[in-house]
Design a protein around this motif. Structure first.
Motif, PDB file in Angstrom:
ATOM      1  N   GLY A  92       0.805  -1.223   0.000  1.00  0.00           N
ATOM      2  CA  GLY A  92       0.000   0.000   0.000  1.00  0.00           C
ATOM      3  C   GLY A  92       0.831   1.262   0.000  1.00  0.00           C
ATOM      4  N   ALA A  93       1.982   1.228   0.695  1.00  0.00           N
ATOM      5  CA  ALA A  93       2.857   2.402   0.724  1.00  0.00           C
ATOM      6  C   ALA A  93       3.460   2.659  -0.656  1.00  0.00           C
ATOM      7  CB  ALA A  93       3.961   2.219   1.755  1.00  0.00           C
ATOM      8  N   CYS A  94       3.792   1.589  -1.362  1.00  0.00           N
ATOM      9  CA  CYS A  94       4.393   1.722  -2.706  1.00  0.00           C
ATOM     10  C   CYS A  94       3.344   2.043  -3.761  1.00  0.00           C
ATOM     11  CB  CYS A  94       5.113   0.428  -3.093  1.00  0.00           C
ATOM     12  SG  CYS A  94       6.542   0.091  -2.067  1.00  0.00           S
ATOM     13  N   THR A  95       2.122   1.623  -3.526  1.00  0.00           N
ATOM     14  CA  THR A  95       1.053   1.814  -4.504  1.00  0.00           C
ATOM     15  C   THR A  95      -0.176   2.374  -3.791  1.00  0.00           C
ATOM     16  OG1 THR A  95       0.466  -0.501  -4.183  1.00  0.00           O
ATOM     17  CG2 THR A  95       1.819  -0.002  -6.088  1.00  0.00           C
ATOM     18  N   GLU A  97      -2.770   3.835  -4.704  1.00  0.00           N
ATOM     19  CA  GLU A  97      -4.069   3.534  -5.306  1.00  0.00           C
ATOM     20  C   GLU A  97      -4.578   2.176  -4.816  1.00  0.00           C
ATOM     21  OE1 GLU A  97      -5.922   5.527  -7.103  1.00  0.00           O
ATOM     22  OE2 GLU A  97      -4.476   7.112  -7.436  1.00  0.00           O
ATOM     23  N   PHE A  98      -3.677   1.215  -4.636  1.00  0.00           N
ATOM     24  CA  PHE A  98      -4.037  -0.096  -4.092  1.00  0.00           C
ATOM     25  C   PHE A  98      -4.539   0.073  -2.663  1.00  0.00           C
ATOM     26  CE2 PHE A  98      -2.810  -3.765  -1.496  1.00  0.00           C
ATOM     27  CZ  PHE A  98      -3.517  -4.783  -2.128  1.00  0.00           C
ATOM     28  N   ALA A  99      -3.816   0.838  -1.872  1.00  0.00           N
ATOM     29  CA  ALA A  99      -4.204   1.067  -0.480  1.00  0.00           C
ATOM     30  C   ALA A  99      -5.591   1.696  -0.400  1.00  0.00           C
ATOM     31  CB  ALA A  99      -3.177   1.949   0.219  1.00  0.00           C
ATOM     32  N   CYS A 100      -5.830   2.675  -1.247  1.00  0.00           N
ATOM     33  CA  CYS A 100      -7.140   3.335  -1.264  1.00  0.00           C
ATOM     34  C   CYS A 100      -8.239   2.347  -1.645  1.00  0.00           C
ATOM     35  CB  CYS A 100      -7.102   4.511  -2.229  1.00  0.00           C
ATOM     36  SG  CYS A 100      -8.631   5.451  -2.270  1.00  0.00           S
ATOM     37  N   ALA A 101      -7.971   1.526  -2.652  1.00  0.00           N
ATOM     38  CA  ALA A 101      -8.957   0.532  -3.076  1.00  0.00           C
ATOM     39  C   ALA A 101      -9.218  -0.474  -1.968  1.00  0.00           C
ATOM     40  CB  ALA A 101      -8.493  -0.177  -4.344  1.00  0.00           C
ATOM     41  N   MET A 102      -8.174  -0.908  -1.281  1.00  0.00           N
ATOM     42  CA  MET A 102      -8.334  -1.863  -0.180  1.00  0.00           C
ATOM     43  C   MET A 102      -9.125  -1.255   0.964  1.00  0.00           C
ATOM     44  SD  MET A 102      -7.320  -4.902  -0.621  1.00  0.00           S
ATOM     45  CE  MET A 102      -7.360  -5.412   1.080  1.00  0.00           C
ATOM     46  N   SER A 103      -8.897   0.018   1.215  1.00  0.00           N
ATOM     47  CA  SER A 103      -9.593   0.684   2.317  1.00  0.00           C
ATOM     48  C   SER A 103     -11.086   0.763   2.090  1.00  0.00           C
ATOM     49  CB  SER A 103      -9.041   2.099   2.519  1.00  0.00           C
ATOM     50  OG  SER A 103      -7.728   2.035   2.979  1.00  0.00           O
ATOM     51  N   THR A 104     -11.503   0.794   0.828  1.00  0.00           N
ATOM     52  CA  THR A 104     -12.937   0.924   0.545  1.00  0.00           C
ATOM     53  C   THR A 104     -13.539  -0.309  -0.097  1.00  0.00           C
ATOM     54  OG1 THR A 104     -12.446   1.944  -1.585  1.00  0.00           O
ATOM     55  CG2 THR A 104     -12.805   3.432   0.270  1.00  0.00           C
ATOM     56  N   ALA A 105     -12.716  -1.306  -0.431  1.00  0.00           N
ATOM     57  CA  ALA A 105     -13.225  -2.473  -1.155  1.00  0.00           C
ATOM     58  C   ALA A 105     -14.317  -3.204  -0.387  1.00  0.00           C
ATOM     59  CB  ALA A 105     -12.086  -3.433  -1.492  1.00  0.00           C
ATOM     60  N   GLY A 106     -14.167  -3.320   0.908  1.00  0.00           N
ATOM     61  CA  GLY A 106     -15.173  -4.012   1.702  1.00  0.00           C
ATOM     62  C   GLY A 106     -16.529  -3.319   1.675  1.00  0.00           C
ATOM     63  N   ASP A 107     -16.513  -2.008   1.450  1.00  0.00           N
ATOM     64  CA  ASP A 107     -17.759  -1.249   1.401  1.00  0.00           C
ATOM     65  C   ASP A 107     -18.473  -1.381   0.062  1.00  0.00           C
ATOM     66  OD1 ASP A 107     -17.128  -0.301   3.932  1.00  0.00           O
ATOM     67  OD2 ASP A 107     -16.141   1.482   3.136  1.00  0.00           O
ATOM     68  N   PRO A 152      -6.417   3.248   8.318  1.00  0.00           N
ATOM     69  CA  PRO A 152      -5.743   4.533   8.556  1.00  0.00           C
ATOM     70  C   PRO A 152      -4.228   4.473   8.394  1.00  0.00           C
ATOM     71  CG  PRO A 152      -7.378   4.119  10.249  1.00  0.00           C
ATOM     72  CD  PRO A 152      -7.265   2.861   9.443  1.00  0.00           C
ATOM     73  N   LEU A 153      -3.627   3.317   8.593  1.00  0.00           N
ATOM     74  CA  LEU A 153      -2.174   3.216   8.449  1.00  0.00           C
ATOM     75  C   LEU A 153      -1.742   3.430   7.005  1.00  0.00           C
ATOM     76  CD1 LEU A 153      -1.222   0.277  10.826  1.00  0.00           C
ATOM     77  CD2 LEU A 153      -1.297   2.720  11.284  1.00  0.00           C
ATOM     78  N   TRP A 154      -2.630   3.158   6.050  1.00  0.00           N
ATOM     79  CA  TRP A 154      -2.304   3.392   4.646  1.00  0.00           C
ATOM     80  C   TRP A 154      -2.254   4.873   4.321  1.00  0.00           C
ATOM     81  CZ3 TRP A 154      -5.787  -1.215   3.700  1.00  0.00           C
ATOM     82  CH2 TRP A 154      -5.034  -2.359   3.393  1.00  0.00           C
ATOM     83  N   ARG A 155      -2.798   5.686   5.184  1.00  0.00           N
ATOM     84  CA  ARG A 155      -2.809   7.123   4.924  1.00  0.00           C
ATOM     85  C   ARG A 155      -1.547   7.814   5.441  1.00  0.00           C
ATOM     86  NH1 ARG A 155      -7.843   5.827   6.681  1.00  0.00           N
ATOM     87  NH2 ARG A 155      -9.464   5.845   5.117  1.00  0.00           N
ATOM     88  N   VAL A 156      -0.727   7.070   6.187  1.00  0.00           N
ATOM     89  CA  VAL A 156       0.527   7.632   6.671  1.00  0.00           C
ATOM     90  C   VAL A 156       1.452   7.781   5.474  1.00  0.00           C
ATOM     91  CG1 VAL A 156       2.502   7.219   8.193  1.00  0.00           C
ATOM     92  CG2 VAL A 156       0.207   6.574   8.944  1.00  0.00           C
TER      93      VAL A 156
END
Length: 190
Positions: A92-95, A97-107, A152-156
């Motif tokens: 997620g730190a390297c990508t 967009e992946f982190a963002c998708a993972m953060s909302t994928a469950g929704d 939230p850790l993906w937003r760091v």
């Protein structure tokens, strides 16, 4: 799927990979323009932005999912969980967009999105179950709970200082999830 539809899907995936790897506009409109298709064509193949992004990063998803048996075979469950979550955070730190998708994928778990999200959820479920069987994790914890807490850790940020901060926050998260794991000395950064 018709040949032209298959061709469009491949063009969309290629354009998305190029767009997501570059700095700047990563909107679906930008991806559609690069692929030479309309936004409607993207939505016919990918019901959500998250589904498209997770499909682009499918190799990373497969690697993360495949790593779990080896981790559980080589490490105690809490350390296996920490190691896997750290890898997930690194992706997620390297990508972002992946982190963002993972953060909302469950929704927005559509069938397409679920095909990419579910292997990660299954892998994390195996880690959570191993920790529960070892008495290391708070009973009743689910993989979905862990992903929600991880969001939230993906937003760091990704610079060195922020990376160290995300490591500390991951340790805080794990102390809460696994309060009696017996590996305090084994977790880096403690």
């Amino acid at each position: 799927m018709r040949a032209d539809a298959r061709h469009n899907r491949l063009r969309i995936l290629e354009a998305a990979a190029e767009t997501l790897a570059a700095a700047g506009d990563t909107s679906l409109k930008s991806i559609a323009r690069r692929a030479g298709v309309g936004q409607g064509t993207i939505y016919r193949h990918f019901p959500s932005r998250e589904a498209l992004v997770l499909e682009v990063y499918w190799e990373e998803v497969e690697e993360l999912a495949a790593a779990v048996p080896a981790l559980l075979g080589a490490l105690n469950p809490p350390l296996a969980l920490r190691t896997w979550l750290k890898r997930l955070l690194d992706v997620g730190a390297c990508t972002p967009e992946f982190a963002c998708a993972m953060s909302t994928a469950g929704d927005v778990l559509t069938e397409e999105c679920g095909q990419a999200y579910q292997p990660l959820l299954d892998a994390l479920s195996a880690l959570v179950a191993a920790n529960e069987a070892a008495g290391a994790i708070v009973p009743g914890t689910t993989a979905e709970d862990v992903l929600l807490l991880l969001g939230p850790l993906w937003r760091v940020g990704a610079d060195d200082e922020e990376y160290a901060r995300s490591e500390r926050l991951l340790d805080v998260l794990l102390r809460g999830l696994c309060p009696s794991d017996g590996t305090r000395g084994a977790l880096p950064g403690q």
